[in-house]
Design an enzyme around this catalytic site. Sequence first.
Site, PDB file in Angstrom:
ATOM      1  N   VAL A  29      -5.361  12.019   2.641  1.00 38.45           N
ATOM      2  CA  VAL A  29      -6.805  11.786   2.703  1.00 38.45           C
ATOM      3  C   VAL A  29      -7.328  12.099   4.107  1.00 38.45           C
ATOM      4  O   VAL A  29      -8.393  12.726   4.257  1.00 38.45           O
ATOM      5  CB  VAL A  29      -7.148  10.326   2.300  1.00 38.45           C
ATOM      6  N   LYS A 213      -7.385  -2.687  -7.594  1.00 38.07           N
ATOM      7  CA  LYS A 213      -8.706  -2.072  -7.759  1.00 38.07           C
ATOM      8  C   LYS A 213      -9.621  -2.956  -8.615  1.00 38.07           C
ATOM      9  O   LYS A 213     -10.814  -3.091  -8.330  1.00 38.07           O
ATOM     10  CB  LYS A 213      -8.565  -0.689  -8.395  1.00 38.07           C
TER      11      LYS A 213
HETATM   12  N1  LIG Z   1      -4.093   9.966  -1.843  1.00 34.80           N
HETATM   13  C1  LIG Z   1      -5.031   9.554  -2.688  1.00 34.80           C
HETATM   14  O1  LIG Z   1      -5.303  10.194  -3.701  1.00 34.80           O
HETATM   15  C2  LIG Z   1      -5.785   8.268  -2.416  1.00 34.80           C
HETATM   16  C3  LIG Z   1      -6.835   7.899  -3.283  1.00 34.80           C
HETATM   17  C4  LIG Z   1      -7.568   6.745  -3.026  1.00 34.80           C
HETATM   18  C5  LIG Z   1      -7.225   5.954  -1.940  1.00 34.80           C
HETATM   19  N2  LIG Z   1      -6.187   6.313  -1.140  1.00 34.80           N
HETATM   20  C6  LIG Z   1      -5.864   5.438  -0.018  1.00 34.80           C
HETATM   21  O2  LIG Z   1      -6.059   6.166   1.196  1.00 34.80           O
HETATM   22  C7  LIG Z   1      -5.134   5.705   2.175  1.00 34.80           C
HETATM   23  C8  LIG Z   1      -4.352   6.896   2.714  1.00 34.80           C
HETATM   24  O3  LIG Z   1      -3.650   7.477   1.637  1.00 34.80           O
HETATM   25  P1  LIG Z   1      -2.899   8.892   1.783  1.00 34.80           P
HETATM   26  O4  LIG Z   1      -2.616   9.326   0.407  1.00 34.80           O
HETATM   27  O5  LIG Z   1      -3.656   9.764   2.692  1.00 34.80           O
HETATM   28  O6  LIG Z   1      -1.548   8.409   2.488  1.00 34.80           O
HETATM   29  P2  LIG Z   1      -0.500   9.327   3.273  1.00 34.80           P
HETATM   30  O7  LIG Z   1      -0.577  10.730   2.824  1.00 34.80           O
HETATM   31  O8  LIG Z   1       0.812   8.616   3.223  1.00 34.80           O
HETATM   32  O9  LIG Z   1      -1.060   9.273   4.761  1.00 34.80           O
HETATM   33  C9  LIG Z   1      -0.908   8.164   5.614  1.00 34.80           C
HETATM   34  C10 LIG Z   1      -0.874   8.682   7.039  1.00 34.80           C
HETATM   35  O10 LIG Z   1      -0.814   7.558   7.896  1.00 34.80           O
HETATM   36  C11 LIG Z   1       0.301   7.725   8.776  1.00 34.80           C
HETATM   37  N3  LIG Z   1       0.873   6.410   9.046  1.00 34.80           N
HETATM   38  C12 LIG Z   1       1.439   5.572   8.150  1.00 34.80           C
HETATM   39  N4  LIG Z   1       1.870   4.462   8.796  1.00 34.80           N
HETATM   40  C13 LIG Z   1       1.557   4.631  10.101  1.00 34.80           C
HETATM   41  C14 LIG Z   1       1.764   3.829  11.252  1.00 34.80           C
HETATM   42  N5  LIG Z   1       2.369   2.635  11.184  1.00 34.80           N
HETATM   43  N6  LIG Z   1       1.345   4.305  12.433  1.00 34.80           N
HETATM   44  C15 LIG Z   1       0.735   5.502  12.518  1.00 34.80           C
HETATM   45  N7  LIG Z   1       0.526   6.318  11.482  1.00 34.80           N
HETATM   46  C16 LIG Z   1       0.934   5.869  10.269  1.00 34.80           C
HETATM   47  C17 LIG Z   1       1.279   8.579   8.021  1.00 34.80           C
HETATM   48  O11 LIG Z   1       2.160   9.220   8.922  1.00 34.80           O
HETATM   49  P3  LIG Z   1       3.560   9.845   8.428  1.00 34.80           P
HETATM   50  O12 LIG Z   1       3.263  11.271   8.085  1.00 34.80           O
HETATM   51  O13 LIG Z   1       4.448   9.681   9.609  1.00 34.80           O
HETATM   52  O14 LIG Z   1       4.030   9.050   7.247  1.00 34.80           O
HETATM   53  C18 LIG Z   1       0.355   9.544   7.313  1.00 34.80           C
HETATM   54  O15 LIG Z   1      -0.007  10.626   8.135  1.00 34.80           O
HETATM   55  C19 LIG Z   1      -4.280   4.649   1.475  1.00 34.80           C
HETATM   56  O16 LIG Z   1      -4.811   3.370   1.726  1.00 34.80           O
HETATM   57  C20 LIG Z   1      -4.418   4.989   0.012  1.00 34.80           C
HETATM   58  O17 LIG Z   1      -4.229   3.869  -0.843  1.00 34.80           O
HETATM   59  C21 LIG Z   1      -5.472   7.464  -1.347  1.00 34.80           C
END
Ligand SMILES: NC(=O)c1ccc[n+]([C@@H]2O[C@H](COP(=O)([O-])OP(=O)(O)OC[C@H]3O[C@@H](n4cnc5c(N)ncnc54)[C@H](OP(=O)(O)O)[C@@H]3O)[C@@H](O)[C@H]2O)c1
Length: 432
Positions: A29, A213
């Site tokens: 995201v 949700k």
């Molecule tokens: N993806 C979807 O379709 C979607 C839809 C609705 C809501 N969301 C929500 O949006 C949020 C992000 O989702 P996402 O899918 O983008 O997740 P993601 O792809 O796993 O991205 C999370 C990012 O945060 C970084 N991160 C995680 N822990 C960290 C820490 N302790 N310190 C610094 N950086 C850290 C990760 O780094 P690394 O690369 O090192 O892991 C990664 O770059 C979540 O809350 C999710 O529930 C997502």
Amino acid sequence: VVTSPKPIKEEVEFATEPCKVALVGFGTVGRSVARILTSRSSQDLRLTHVVNRNVDRKRVDWVPRDVAWTQSFDDVLNSDIDVVLELVGGLDPAEHWVRRSLESGKSVVTANKQLIARHGPALQKLARENGVHLLFGASVAGGIPVLLGLQEGLGGDRIHRISGILNGTCNYILSQIENAHISFGEALEQAQAKGFAEANASEDIDGYDARAKLTILARTALNADLEPEQVATRGIREVEQIDFAYAHDLGCTIRQISRAEVKDKTLFAGVQPALVPQSSALARVTGSQNVVVSAGEFGGETVFSGHGAGGDPTAVAVVSDLLWLSRNRHNRVTAESKSAADLTISGDFKSAHYVRFKVADKPGILAALANVFSRHEINVDAVLQQAGHSKSALPFVITIEPCRVEKLRKALAEIRSLDFHVAPPVDMPILT
Ligand SMILES: NC(=O)c1ccc[n+]([C@@H]2O[C@H](COP(=O)([O-])OP(=O)(O)OC[C@H]3O[C@@H](n4cnc5c(N)ncnc54)[C@H](OP(=O)(O)O)[C@@H]3O)[C@@H](O)[C@H]2O)c1
């Protein structure tokens, strides 16, 4: 005392100053949000920081050079940014970072359903105490503006029921069992291979994602003081191809349904697989699409549907929250929270039910079942048995006239101890 009016020029500059945004979490995201922010011609939002662990491997050349890449959250707190955009997900360190941001006078936008389901009311209180905003429009149903729609668009109605399909992974798996005629295990493997499901898919298939949700939706739409654990939650692991065959005979299909309804000072809340009529809005949702149907006292039913997940659709919801903030960030008077309605929480819905048995066939099975149901004052509606199945593992279905779930559970607990089962009975509500 004569006070001079504020110079008009200063007001204009004040209003057009860009809203400075620190993006925390450059994942699926986060990248999409950065793409949208850096491709907009308007100057109202300015990306100033990207925070991620081991940040060097995240750098991309399409982000403007003046954006600071850092792995230190303190760099953000010590800067003059207006908004922290939390997109790391999970509770730790997200909760800590969001708290510190609000305490230091920075507004927060997040897509984090776990965080908001668990700590939303406390964090909103903290935001109010610090005269800043906490927005989480992307935390439910990804790109569908359902929270805003319920809160603002339908704010004039009294909503008493919401139901929906809030988890695209479950929807994909159920659609595959139904259309590709494969087992739950095969559909899950496919979903994992295509990136629709995590290696550990429990959060999705056991219903925890949807219940987070639903918790947020029920607080928003029904003014309910609800915790995720109070939502009666069941996963979709028990659903088999044969259930779709029988559901079709009943003019229905099977979906993972999240629903919450207020009736006489009780909030009924649940997430579970259910039979829904094939003609309903809930049945027409395929793949990772989501849908939310609200029912209001005056306006009747409203359907919100669209992309419930994915980087780009979710990023749209995030950027929409940022735009709202850029227009309203200087308005320090945040809305008072409405005190939550005084409701008893229950999972004991009243509905018709589908019960599928798988038995080693022998005479007297139906009579034994009828006996237990009648002792529990449960009315059987119909018995369905499709031809062509082995007598050693014979599936058949009994539909039950509307009754409370708990009543049915007690009868099924007794029925489970009977000696003819090859697999435990599977029950699902039939939603009309
Ligand atoms: N993806 C979807 O379709 C979607 C839809 C609705 C809501 N969301 C929500 O949006 C949020 C992000 O989702 P996402 O899918 O983008 O997740 P993601 O792809 O796993 O991205 C999370 C990012 O945060 C970084 N991160 C995680 N822990 C960290 C820490 N302790 N310190 C610094 N950086 C850290 C990760 O780094 P690394 O690369 O090192 O892991 C990664 O770059 C979540 O809350 C999710 O529930 C997502």
